[in-house]
Scaffold this motif. Structure first.
Motif, PDB file in Angstrom:
ATOM      1  N   PRO A 101       0.740  -1.376  -0.074  1.00 37.06           N
ATOM      2  CA  PRO A 101      -0.038   0.014   0.038  1.00 37.06           C
ATOM      3  C   PRO A 101       0.919   1.410   0.071  1.00 37.06           C
ATOM      4  CG  PRO A 101      -0.953  -1.520   1.401  1.00 37.06           C
ATOM      5  CD  PRO A 101       0.292  -2.148   0.855  1.00 37.06           C
ATOM      6  N   ASP A 102       2.239   1.299   0.471  1.00 40.49           N
ATOM      7  CA  ASP A 102       2.811   2.419   0.484  1.00 40.49           C
ATOM      8  C   ASP A 102       3.862   2.673  -0.600  1.00 40.49           C
ATOM      9  OD1 ASP A 102       4.345   0.268   1.284  1.00 40.49           O
ATOM     10  OD2 ASP A 102       5.433   1.246   3.169  1.00 40.49           O
ATOM     11  N   LEU A 103       3.611   1.863  -1.639  1.00 40.69           N
ATOM     12  CA  LEU A 103       4.615   1.875  -2.723  1.00 40.69           C
ATOM     13  C   LEU A 103       4.321   2.846  -3.559  1.00 40.69           C
ATOM     14  CD1 LEU A 103       6.887  -0.233  -4.054  1.00 40.69           C
ATOM     15  CD2 LEU A 103       5.196  -0.846  -5.576  1.00 40.69           C
ATOM     16  N   MET A 104       5.286   3.785  -4.145  1.00 41.64           N
ATOM     17  CA  MET A 104       5.131   4.893  -4.622  1.00 41.64           C
ATOM     18  C   MET A 104       5.464   4.742  -6.337  1.00 41.64           C
ATOM     19  SD  MET A 104       3.956   7.187  -2.840  1.00 41.64           S
ATOM     20  CE  MET A 104       4.056   8.600  -3.638  1.00 41.64           C
ATOM     21  N   PRO A 105       4.816   5.363  -7.174  1.00 39.95           N
ATOM     22  CA  PRO A 105       5.295   5.309  -8.662  1.00 39.95           C
ATOM     23  C   PRO A 105       6.794   5.359  -9.022  1.00 39.95           C
ATOM     24  CG  PRO A 105       3.435   6.838  -8.417  1.00 39.95           C
ATOM     25  CD  PRO A 105       3.883   6.531  -7.020  1.00 39.95           C
ATOM     26  N   GLY A 106       7.583   6.283  -8.210  1.00 42.98           N
ATOM     27  CA  GLY A 106       8.915   6.280  -8.381  1.00 42.98           C
ATOM     28  C   GLY A 106       9.569   5.080  -7.980  1.00 42.98           C
ATOM     29  N   ASP A 107       9.314   4.106  -6.916  1.00 42.18           N
ATOM     30  CA  ASP A 107       9.836   3.077  -6.464  1.00 42.18           C
ATOM     31  C   ASP A 107       9.769   2.085  -7.519  1.00 42.18           C
ATOM     32  OD1 ASP A 107       9.999   4.164  -4.049  1.00 42.18           O
ATOM     33  OD2 ASP A 107       8.181   3.518  -3.542  1.00 42.18           O
ATOM     34  N   ILE A 108       8.947   2.544  -8.708  1.00 40.05           N
ATOM     35  CA  ILE A 108       8.686   1.261  -9.881  1.00 40.05           C
ATOM     36  C   ILE A 108       9.701   1.699 -10.954  1.00 40.05           C
ATOM     37  CG2 ILE A 108       7.102   0.140 -11.530  1.00 40.05           C
ATOM     38  CD1 ILE A 108       5.287   0.328  -9.100  1.00 40.05           C
ATOM     39  N   THR A 109       9.219   2.968 -11.324  1.00 36.28           N
ATOM     40  CA  THR A 109      10.021   3.574 -12.806  1.00 36.28           C
ATOM     41  C   THR A 109      11.297   4.019 -12.618  1.00 36.28           C
ATOM     42  OG1 THR A 109       8.896   5.894 -12.317  1.00 36.28           O
ATOM     43  CG2 THR A 109       7.472   4.108 -13.343  1.00 36.28           C
ATOM     44  N   SER A 111      13.723   7.466 -10.515  1.00 35.08           N
ATOM     45  CA  SER A 111      13.207   8.817  -9.976  1.00 35.08           C
ATOM     46  C   SER A 111      14.610   9.575 -10.023  1.00 35.08           C
ATOM     47  CB  SER A 111      12.897   8.896  -8.580  1.00 35.08           C
ATOM     48  OG  SER A 111      13.582   8.596  -7.748  1.00 35.08           O
ATOM     49  N   MET A 112      14.269  11.118 -10.163  1.00 31.98           N
ATOM     50  CA  MET A 112      15.557  11.857 -10.178  1.00 31.98           C
ATOM     51  C   MET A 112      16.208  12.153  -8.500  1.00 31.98           C
ATOM     52  SD  MET A 112      15.504  12.611 -13.468  1.00 31.98           S
ATOM     53  CE  MET A 112      17.010  13.761 -13.497  1.00 31.98           C
ATOM     54  N   VAL A 113      17.473  11.645  -8.762  1.00 30.58           N
ATOM     55  CA  VAL A 113      18.087  12.026  -7.368  1.00 30.58           C
ATOM     56  C   VAL A 113      19.418  12.730  -7.238  1.00 30.58           C
ATOM     57  CG1 VAL A 113      17.419   9.748  -6.486  1.00 30.58           C
ATOM     58  CG2 VAL A 113      19.624   9.985  -7.615  1.00 30.58           C
ATOM     59  N   ILE A 114      19.840  13.413  -6.357  1.00 35.06           N
ATOM     60  CA  ILE A 114      20.902  14.213  -6.279  1.00 35.06           C
ATOM     61  C   ILE A 114      22.340  13.215  -6.475  1.00 35.06           C
ATOM     62  CG2 ILE A 114      22.328  15.963  -5.201  1.00 35.06           C
ATOM     63  CD1 ILE A 114      19.747  17.011  -3.955  1.00 35.06           C
ATOM     64  N   ASP A 115      23.084  13.759  -7.309  1.00 32.85           N
ATOM     65  CA  ASP A 115      24.391  13.027  -7.516  1.00 32.85           C
ATOM     66  C   ASP A 115      25.233  13.416  -6.438  1.00 32.85           C
ATOM     67  OD1 ASP A 115      26.632  11.488  -8.110  1.00 32.85           O
ATOM     68  OD2 ASP A 115      26.970  12.573  -9.987  1.00 32.85           O
ATOM     69  N   SER A 116      25.888  12.505  -5.580  1.00 31.79           N
ATOM     70  CA  SER A 116      26.554  12.832  -4.338  1.00 31.79           C
ATOM     71  C   SER A 116      27.970  13.578  -4.852  1.00 31.79           C
ATOM     72  CB  SER A 116      26.899  11.667  -3.351  1.00 31.79           C
ATOM     73  OG  SER A 116      27.530  10.524  -4.158  1.00 31.79           O
ATOM     74  N   GLY A 118      28.777  15.102  -7.967  1.00 30.46           N
ATOM     75  CA  GLY A 118      28.742  16.327  -8.862  1.00 30.46           C
ATOM     76  C   GLY A 118      27.481  17.347  -8.142  1.00 30.46           C
ATOM     77  N   GLY A 119      26.714  16.618  -7.161  1.00 30.92           N
ATOM     78  CA  GLY A 119      25.641  17.693  -6.670  1.00 30.92           C
ATOM     79  C   GLY A 119      24.683  17.870  -7.801  1.00 30.92           C
ATOM     80  N   GLU A 120      24.438  17.155  -9.043  1.00 31.45           N
ATOM     81  CA  GLU A 120      23.460  17.544  -9.934  1.00 31.45           C
ATOM     82  C   GLU A 120      22.362  16.408  -9.864  1.00 31.45           C
ATOM     83  OE1 GLU A 120      25.497  17.532 -13.572  1.00 31.45           O
ATOM     84  OE2 GLU A 120      26.414  19.585 -13.335  1.00 31.45           O
ATOM     85  N   LEU A 121      21.299  16.884 -10.312  1.00 33.96           N
ATOM     86  CA  LEU A 121      20.183  15.683 -10.426  1.00 33.96           C
ATOM     87  C   LEU A 121      20.550  14.767 -11.707  1.00 33.96           C
ATOM     88  CD1 LEU A 121      17.001  17.781  -9.990  1.00 33.96           C
ATOM     89  CD2 LEU A 121      17.632  15.961  -8.437  1.00 33.96           C
ATOM     90  N   VAL A 122      20.481  13.295 -11.277  1.00 31.38           N
ATOM     91  CA  VAL A 122      20.451  12.213 -12.157  1.00 31.38           C
ATOM     92  C   VAL A 122      19.414  11.480 -12.052  1.00 31.38           C
ATOM     93  CG1 VAL A 122      23.033  12.611 -12.249  1.00 31.38           C
ATOM     94  CG2 VAL A 122      22.144  11.195 -10.492  1.00 31.38           C
ATOM     95  N   PHE A 123      19.212  10.569 -13.192  1.00 30.86           N
ATOM     96  CA  PHE A 123      18.142   9.582 -13.085  1.00 30.86           C
ATOM     97  C   PHE A 123      18.827   8.180 -12.501  1.00 30.86           C
ATOM     98  CE2 PHE A 123      15.482   6.129 -15.081  1.00 30.86           C
ATOM     99  CZ  PHE A 123      14.502   6.411 -14.742  1.00 30.86           C
ATOM    100  N   VAL A 160       9.996  10.292 -17.364  1.00 31.73           N
ATOM    101  CA  VAL A 160      10.118  10.893 -15.945  1.00 31.73           C
ATOM    102  C   VAL A 160      11.036  12.255 -16.105  1.00 31.73           C
ATOM    103  CG1 VAL A 160      11.618  10.858 -13.742  1.00 31.73           C
ATOM    104  CG2 VAL A 160      10.519   8.703 -14.735  1.00 31.73           C
ATOM    105  N   ASP A 161      10.538  13.194 -15.523  1.00 34.33           N
ATOM    106  CA  ASP A 161      11.243  14.508 -15.534  1.00 34.33           C
ATOM    107  C   ASP A 161      11.134  15.023 -16.874  1.00 34.33           C
ATOM    108  OD1 ASP A 161      11.949  17.023 -14.159  1.00 34.33           O
ATOM    109  OD2 ASP A 161      14.140  16.375 -14.632  1.00 34.33           O
ATOM    110  N   GLY A 162      10.137  14.682 -17.729  1.00 33.23           N
ATOM    111  CA  GLY A 162       9.928  15.177 -19.102  1.00 33.23           C
ATOM    112  C   GLY A 162      10.625  14.392 -20.129  1.00 33.23           C
ATOM    113  N   VAL A 163      11.282  13.299 -19.768  1.00 38.11           N
ATOM    114  CA  VAL A 163      12.328  12.423 -20.673  1.00 38.11           C
ATOM    115  C   VAL A 163      11.884  11.209 -20.609  1.00 38.11           C
ATOM    116  CG1 VAL A 163      14.618  11.780 -21.163  1.00 38.11           C
ATOM    117  CG2 VAL A 163      14.088  14.175 -19.937  1.00 38.11           C
ATOM    118  N   SER A 164      11.669  10.756 -21.923  1.00 32.41           N
ATOM    119  CA  SER A 164      11.272   9.229 -22.068  1.00 32.41           C
ATOM    120  C   SER A 164      12.526   8.410 -22.424  1.00 32.41           C
ATOM    121  CB  SER A 164      10.338   9.412 -23.427  1.00 32.41           C
ATOM    122  OG  SER A 164       9.091   9.797 -23.361  1.00 32.41           O
TER     123      SER A 164
END
Length: 346
Positions: A101-109, A111-116, A118-123, A160-164
């Motif tokens: 019940p607590d599973l989120m869509p991003g847990d499947i597809t 998500s964007m996370v911060i790269d430790s 470079g500090g940038e968002l990466v998929f 995700v985040d506008g990119v297929s």
């Protein structure tokens, strides 16, 4: 596996590989080779799974069509083991997601996370980026999370985040659901059900098969160790892709096309159904019939191929009227009546 009105199944026979006779053309010999490898896959699966031939057939047909399978069965009938063994026999990547019940869509597809570094968002890819995804107990997660699979199942990609981003090939979702527990479950909406090419029911095996299961466990079989059971890769992703291409060349006569359409239209006219087979369902039946014809060694579809796959392909797409449910009418019975009302082309 037998078929009852409530438990539609697919045929259980393996691929028919002609033996002997005149030499076939090069393309036909290639098809026979691939069919032989898929038949070997079936034998490899039998090393760990007993009494679920219809489910194996359904998974193979879905692979050939680039479709997905909803597997229904009580706990302990080898749903997870079947998928894991099939992945090993096909030498493809597989992942499992336990739907909660607590599973989120991003847990499947993903998500964007911060790269430790470079500090940038990466998929960060989610578990859907695999060849064979086991969606375990899919009806235990809310519709919002269930719908995260819709794009992946229909288009073979994730946005995700506008990119297929494309998913690996081949790609198959094998989802499971428990038919007896209703507390804490969310029924799959029609749009989600329609994305599944087939629904197969895994029954409790008959006495002989169950004795064989116990005999194997008494002999030291460990269901967590598929490789230890002697399962080897009998085919690979390239074989599946080649088989998919061959299935698309299977000829379908105009009369058979009309037969598929007439079956779909007969369900829409049934007084017991609130929702009949959509055009998507009709095309799904055409795809599964072509795959079954190819597995039998033919390059053309017969009405028998259509009827053989009709229940497993169409039953889960139908919805009964409330008054029909109160009267105890079953979807399988209504579908059988609709099929029987359509003249068979000759």
């Amino acid at each position: 596996m037998s078929e009852t009105p409530d438990h539609p199944s697919v045929p259980t026979s393996g691929p028919a590989v002609p033996a002997g006779g005149p030499a076939a053309p090069a393309g036909a010999r290639g098809d026979a080779d691939v069919r032989g490898r898929l038949d070997a896959v079936r034998r490899e699966v039998a090393k760990t799974v007993v009494g679920q031939d219809a489910a194996v057939s359904g998974l193979i047909v879905a692979l050939l069509c680039g479709g997905h399978v909803l597997m229904e069965g009580v706990p302990g009938v080898a749903k997870t083991l079947l998928v894991r063994t099939l992945a090993g026999a096909l030498d493809v990547d597989t992942r499992r997601v336990q739907f909660t019940p607590d599973l989120m869509p991003g847990d499947i597809t993903g998500s964007m996370v911060i790269d430790s570094s470079g500090g940038e968002l990466v998929f960060r890819e989610g578990p859907v980026f695999t060849n064979l995804l086991l969606a375990d107990e899919i009806n235990r997660t809310p519709p919002k999370t269930q719908s995260a699979l819709l794009e992946a199942m229909e288009e073979g990609q994730v946005s995700v985040d506008g990119v297929s981003r494309r998913l690996p090939t081949p790609f198959l979702v094998a989802a499971t659901q428990n038919p007896v527990e209703y507390e804490g479950t969310y029924p799959l909406p029609e749009a989600q059900l329609d994305r599944f090419l087939l629904k197969v029911v895994l029954p409790v095996p008959d006495r002989g098969a169950e004795v064989e299961v116990l005999r194997r466990h008494a002999g030291g079989f460990d269901p967590r160790d598929v490789a230890g059971a002697g399962v080897r890769a009998a085919a690979g992703p390239d074989d599946v892709v080649a088989a998919q291409a061959a299935v698309r060349t299977v000829a379908v006569a105009e009369e058979v096309l009309g037969y598929v359409v007439d079956i779909a239209r007969a369900t829409r006219q049934s007084p017991s159904l609130e929702l009949g087979v959509s055009p998507r369902g009709a095309t799904a039946l055409l795809r599964t019939a072509r795959a079954w014809a190819w597995l039998q060694g033919r390059d053309f579809v017969t009405p028998d191929d259509v009827k053989a796959l009709a229940h497993a392909t169409l039953a889960h797409r139908l919805a009964l009227r409330p008054e029909a449910e109160l009267e105890g009418v079953q979807v399988g019975q209504v579908l059988a009546t609709a099929i029987g009302s359509v003249p068979v082309p000759r």
